[in-house]
Scaffold this active site. Sequence first.
Site, short mmCIF file in Angstrom:
data_model
loop_
_atom_site.label_atom_id
_atom_site.label_comp_id
_atom_site.label_asym_id
_atom_site.label_seq_id
_atom_site.Cartn_x
_atom_site.Cartn_y
_atom_site.Cartn_z
N ALA A 75 52.40 19.85 57.26
CA ALA A 75 51.31 20.70 56.82
C ALA A 75 50.02 20.31 57.56
O ALA A 75 49.98 19.27 58.22
CB ALA A 75 51.11 20.52 55.31
N GLN A 77 47.41 19.13 56.35
CA GLN A 77 46.97 17.83 55.81
C GLN A 77 48.12 16.83 55.76
O GLN A 77 48.17 15.96 54.89
CB GLN A 77 46.36 18.01 54.43
CG GLN A 77 44.92 18.50 54.45
CD GLN A 77 43.98 17.57 55.22
OE1 GLN A 77 44.13 16.36 55.20
NE2 GLN A 77 43.02 18.15 55.90
N SER A 78 49.03 16.91 56.72
CA SER A 78 50.19 16.02 56.73
C SER A 78 49.80 14.56 56.95
O SER A 78 49.17 14.22 57.96
CB SER A 78 51.14 16.45 57.85
OG SER A 78 52.12 15.46 58.09
N ASN A 79 50.21 13.71 56.01
CA ASN A 79 50.03 12.27 56.20
C ASN A 79 50.98 11.76 57.28
O ASN A 79 50.64 10.87 58.06
CB ASN A 79 50.31 11.52 54.90
CG ASN A 79 49.44 12.00 53.77
OD1 ASN A 79 48.22 11.95 53.88
ND2 ASN A 79 50.05 12.49 52.71
N ALA A 81 52.02 13.33 59.90
CA ALA A 81 51.51 13.64 61.24
C ALA A 81 50.42 12.64 61.64
O ALA A 81 50.42 12.11 62.76
CB ALA A 81 50.97 15.07 61.26
#
Length: 333
Positions: A75, A77-79, A81
């Site tokens: 997403a 707001q992917s942690n 990534a």
Amino acid sequence: MKIDFHGIPRVQLGYLPTPLERAPNLTQALGGPQIWFKRDDLIGLGLGGNKVRKLEFLLAEALNKGADTVITTGAAQSNHARITAAAARKLGLRVVLVLRGAPDAQRQGNLLLDNLTGADVRLVRWTNPAERDGLLVQVAEEVRAEGGRPYIIPLGGSNGLGALGYVAAAQELQAQAGQLGLNVTCVITSSSSGGTQGGLALGAKLSGAPFAIWGISADLRSEALQQAVIGVIIEAARLLGCPTLEPGELTVFDGYVGPGYGIVTRETVAAIRLVAQTEGIFLDPVYTGKAMAGLVDLVKKGTLGSGQTVVFLHTGGTPALFAYQKELSESKW
Ligand SMILES: *Cc1c(COP(=O)(O)O)cnc(C)c1O
């Protein structure tokens, strides 16, 4: 029992073991089980979180295969990534992040941190997982066409190899509990792409740990989540050459998702505020806030009683707090 990792390569990225910390005020506030936090949010690299343990195995394979560019997805707001970008940079690799979001998504929280790492961020839309994974293959071809050597990491780093990080974490937790003389009965973790819960469940079984692993869904319905978790376990078990688990051995709860992935509920906000105000620990709005809302409710219902010792796995995600200012802040000043 010692788990045999068959010499599968691993790069050190986190500070291990992460702390196992008593939460006396939260325990008192809830009036149920003894609550402890396993602080994987403090694992160290790139503001921390559960993806660091998975990346220790995944990026070791990338390096062994001679990759120079890591590609992953999530997403906006992917942690996962953000941590992948930080870890890849530390190892001298380039990064492409294929993230689901509008091109004008707010450069806050994890997206801001992605930007700081110099990752090549592509904000795109997809309608199903197959389309998303197709995009990753396309990017890999693009990298190859430019003379690079790509390595694709799946959503959440959740394949069998990544899950080995949490097989090892179960063993780490069991050793810590043993040193403290703690009789842990249950570990509660947020669960989404399955690698964390799957790795923990397999690791707990292999190391003869007495605790159950309960996953609180961040998005999927129970059946889909169970399938995701079992899929990862089967792959991990194959790598370790050990028996797998039966779906019936997995416990998941899907009653705390609310309207959907990344949408905070009133209970999420209350849980985040409760833990900040009792323990000075910040949870996140997408995963751990919902998992804690689940823990609070399971105590309220008496599913988790005062005879138990519960470890809440803090899987990280706190940078996303800054992208949820509107939903989270109370205007007290
Ligand atoms: C990715 C993530 C999870 C979910 O872990 P999975 O292994 O994908 O199930 C939980 N908490 C946080 C903070 C995460 O970033």
